[in-house]
Design an enzyme around this catalytic site. Structure first.
Site, mmCIF file in Angstrom:
data_model
loop_
_atom_site.group_PDB
_atom_site.id
_atom_site.type_symbol
_atom_site.label_atom_id
_atom_site.label_comp_id
_atom_site.label_asym_id
_atom_site.label_seq_id
_atom_site.Cartn_x
_atom_site.Cartn_y
_atom_site.Cartn_z
ATOM 1 N N GLN A 255 0.819 -1.214 0.000
ATOM 2 C CA GLN A 255 0.000 0.000 0.000
ATOM 3 C C GLN A 255 0.853 1.263 0.000
ATOM 4 O O GLN A 255 0.465 2.287 -0.565
ATOM 5 C CB GLN A 255 -0.944 0.007 1.200
ATOM 6 C CG GLN A 255 -1.980 -1.092 1.157
ATOM 7 C CD GLN A 255 -2.739 -1.106 -0.163
ATOM 8 O OE1 GLN A 255 -3.454 -0.170 -0.502
ATOM 9 N NE2 GLN A 255 -2.576 -2.186 -0.928
ATOM 10 N N HIS A 258 1.565 3.083 -3.311
ATOM 11 C CA HIS A 258 0.511 3.807 -4.022
ATOM 12 C C HIS A 258 0.790 5.298 -4.111
ATOM 13 O O HIS A 258 0.605 5.923 -5.151
ATOM 14 C CB HIS A 258 -0.829 3.622 -3.305
ATOM 15 C CG HIS A 258 -1.619 2.450 -3.788
ATOM 16 N ND1 HIS A 258 -2.105 2.355 -5.057
ATOM 17 C CD2 HIS A 258 -2.022 1.323 -3.147
ATOM 18 C CE1 HIS A 258 -2.775 1.212 -5.197
ATOM 19 N NE2 HIS A 258 -2.734 0.573 -4.050
ATOM 20 N N GLU A 323 -8.645 1.121 6.039
ATOM 21 C CA GLU A 323 -9.252 0.718 4.770
ATOM 22 C C GLU A 323 -9.096 -0.794 4.581
ATOM 23 O O GLU A 323 -10.061 -1.511 4.326
ATOM 24 C CB GLU A 323 -8.579 1.482 3.636
ATOM 25 C CG GLU A 323 -9.061 1.113 2.255
ATOM 26 C CD GLU A 323 -8.230 1.776 1.167
ATOM 27 O OE1 GLU A 323 -8.702 1.790 0.015
ATOM 28 O OE2 GLU A 323 -7.119 2.263 1.446
ATOM 29 N N HIS A 324 -7.856 -1.265 4.662
ATOM 30 C CA HIS A 324 -7.562 -2.698 4.580
ATOM 31 C C HIS A 324 -7.017 -3.149 5.933
ATOM 32 O O HIS A 324 -6.169 -2.473 6.510
ATOM 33 C CB HIS A 324 -6.493 -2.988 3.527
ATOM 34 C CG HIS A 324 -6.752 -2.383 2.190
ATOM 35 N ND1 HIS A 324 -6.222 -1.168 1.799
ATOM 36 C CD2 HIS A 324 -7.491 -2.829 1.143
ATOM 37 C CE1 HIS A 324 -6.610 -0.888 0.572
ATOM 38 N NE2 HIS A 324 -7.382 -1.868 0.149
ATOM 39 N N ASP A 357 -7.427 -6.840 -3.791
ATOM 40 C CA ASP A 357 -7.344 -5.795 -4.815
ATOM 41 C C ASP A 357 -7.733 -6.323 -6.191
ATOM 42 O O ASP A 357 -8.368 -5.616 -6.973
ATOM 43 C CB ASP A 357 -5.909 -5.262 -4.894
ATOM 44 C CG ASP A 357 -5.667 -4.123 -3.929
ATOM 45 O OD1 ASP A 357 -6.636 -3.630 -3.329
ATOM 46 O OD2 ASP A 357 -4.497 -3.727 -3.776
ATOM 47 N N HIS A 416 -51.898 18.315 10.350
ATOM 48 C CA HIS A 416 -51.586 16.883 10.330
ATOM 49 C C HIS A 416 -52.740 16.107 10.963
ATOM 50 O O HIS A 416 -53.200 15.090 10.429
ATOM 51 C CB HIS A 416 -50.302 16.598 11.115
ATOM 52 C CG HIS A 416 -49.047 16.861 10.351
ATOM 53 N ND1 HIS A 416 -48.716 18.089 9.868
ATOM 54 C CD2 HIS A 416 -48.023 16.023 9.998
ATOM 55 C CE1 HIS A 416 -47.538 18.026 9.249
ATOM 56 N NE2 HIS A 416 -47.106 16.774 9.307
#
Length: 427
Positions: A255, A258, A323-324, A357, A416
């Site tokens: 990761q 990235h 995230e992961h 992934d 109402h």
């Protein structure tokens, strides 16, 4: 990588401060994106061409990617890559078909019908980054759930290229995209949100992008739906002394490569493992083509957290809400119920995050920057609407009248109450 140790409370305070900093808005980007959106709203296709020339250095005549380019991509794509995409597509489809929702209807009492309809979103726009961030796997992950949900029209946009990565166009057609347009950045998001002479307005926008794309999605939300406001990629690994430091280091770097802003976080109760992982990271970095990016990521954003025990490891990682999340422990499946916050979980010493992934089938479009505390992976549910319906007979209204009007009068809403009372068969 920076080490954090101490009591859970001390580490928790440090993590909270770091997460707050991650969530701060970049006001310069906000204003720049606001101007781009306004320009596209007013200028349509011409604004898109101007921005393509300015940002992408490409002069466009046609915004749409024609069938000739798609056919060319199929001719040029590596046969091995095509087979891999087809196999991944099958896995993604089989996983996401399990997410299909059914409507329901019940009759809780005489004269009362309640229910819920499931309807697909009409038109969806999928953003696909270009250049070095062109990921055909993300194309599959965004389009396939939309197709399964029954979305009537799926439009893909991607930055203009002198020569498109063949696998991107191939993945789009395999997944079932209807139209592809070559426009990127905040201007592409604006085009999807407002529509132009060529690009139709969509109902929802999904797909990853840089900070300008993410900011644009945030600014058009409300006019259209969005999947999420994604931040930099991140991975959290929970590991004890049963973990292989070589595996853990490789997964953290998977990761980190990235983006210089990516986050790689190890939480362990083993100081020996922490030391071994640090050494492995340094050794493995030197062989990575994206060493410069990965090194900046682990140096600036990488964290090794030393917890006292397994409970502490899971408590701290649930605060990170990654995230992961990998659980690199023996019998990892037995620890699954301890996970409260994570986008996607990878269990055991051999389930590396890249399996998710590319191949396993679970979606890899995931909540980042601790937003897994309240949001989930992209799925079929993101491409449907739930429409409620109710029917009461006159007798059922009469039976419920006192309760309804009591609440209406208590809220000071006489009309109402009158709307109920007027239907009483005694009036």
């Amino acid at each position: 990588m920076k080490r954090l140790s101490g009591t859970n409370e001390e580490i928790s305070r440090i993590l909270a401060a770091e997460q707050l900093e991650l969530s701060r808005q970049n006001l310069d980007v906000e204003e720049a994106v606001r101007q781009i959106i306004q320009a596209v709203k007013e200028g349509g296709d011409q604004a898109l061409r101007d921005y393509s020339e300015k940002f992408d250095k490409v002069k466009l005549t046609n915004l749409e990617v024609g069938q000739d380019l798609i056919d060319q991509a199929f001719d040029e794509v590596d046969p091995t890559a095509l087979t891999a995409l087809e196999n991944a597509k099958a896995n993604i489809e089989s996983y996401h078909r399990q997410q299909v929702e059914q409507g329901f209807e019940d009759q809780p009492s005489q004269g009362v019908i309640r229910g819920q309809l499931i309807r697909p979103i009409g038109r969806v726009g999928v953003y696909v980054p270009g250049g070095t961030a062109a990921y055909p796997s993300s194309v599959l992950m965004n389009i396939i759930p939309a197709k399964i949900a029954g979305v009537k029209e799926i439009i893909m946009i991607t930055p203009p290229q002198e020569h498109f990565v063949p696998a991107i166009l191939v993945a789009a057609k395999l997944a079932g995209v209807d139209k592809i347009y070559q426009v990127g950045g905040a201007q592409g998001i604006a085009a999807l949100a407002y529509g132009t002479e060529t690009i139709p307005k969509v109902d929802k926008i999904t797909g990853p992008g840089n900070i300008y794309v993410a900011t644009a999605k945030k600014q058009v939300y409300g006019l259209v739906g969005i999947d999420m406001i994604a931040g930099p990629s991140e991975i959290g690994v929970i590991a004890d002394d049963s973990a292989n430091p070589k595996y853990v280091a490789a997964d953290l770097l998977s990761q980190a490569e990235h983006d210089v802003r990516a986050r790689a976080i190890l939480v362990t109760d083993s100081a020996e493992l922490a030391q071994a992982v640090e050494q492995e990271i340094e050794q493995q970095l030197t062989s990575l083509p994206r060493e410069e990016i990965a090194r900046a990521s682990v140096q600036n954003n990488g964290r090794i957290i030393i917890a006292r025990d397994a409970d502490g490891m899971f408590d701290l990682m649930n605060q990170v809400a990654p995230e992961h999340l990998e659980i690199a422990m023996d019998q990892a499946y037995d620890y699954l119920d301890r996970v409260q916050n994570a986008g996607s979980v990878f269990l055991g010493h051999f389930t590396s995050e890249p399996i998710g992934d590319y191949y396993a089938g679970a979606n890899h479009v995931l909540p980042t920057t601790a937003t897994s505390r309240f949001s989930s992976a992209l799925g079929v549910h993101d491409f449907i609407k739930r429409i409620q319906y109710t029917q009461y007979s006159q007798a059922a209204v009469n039976l419920a009248e006192k309760d309804i009007t009591t609440l209406a009068y208590a809220e000071g809403l006489q009309a109402h109450a009158k709307a109920i009372e007027v239907r009483n068969d005694k009036n």
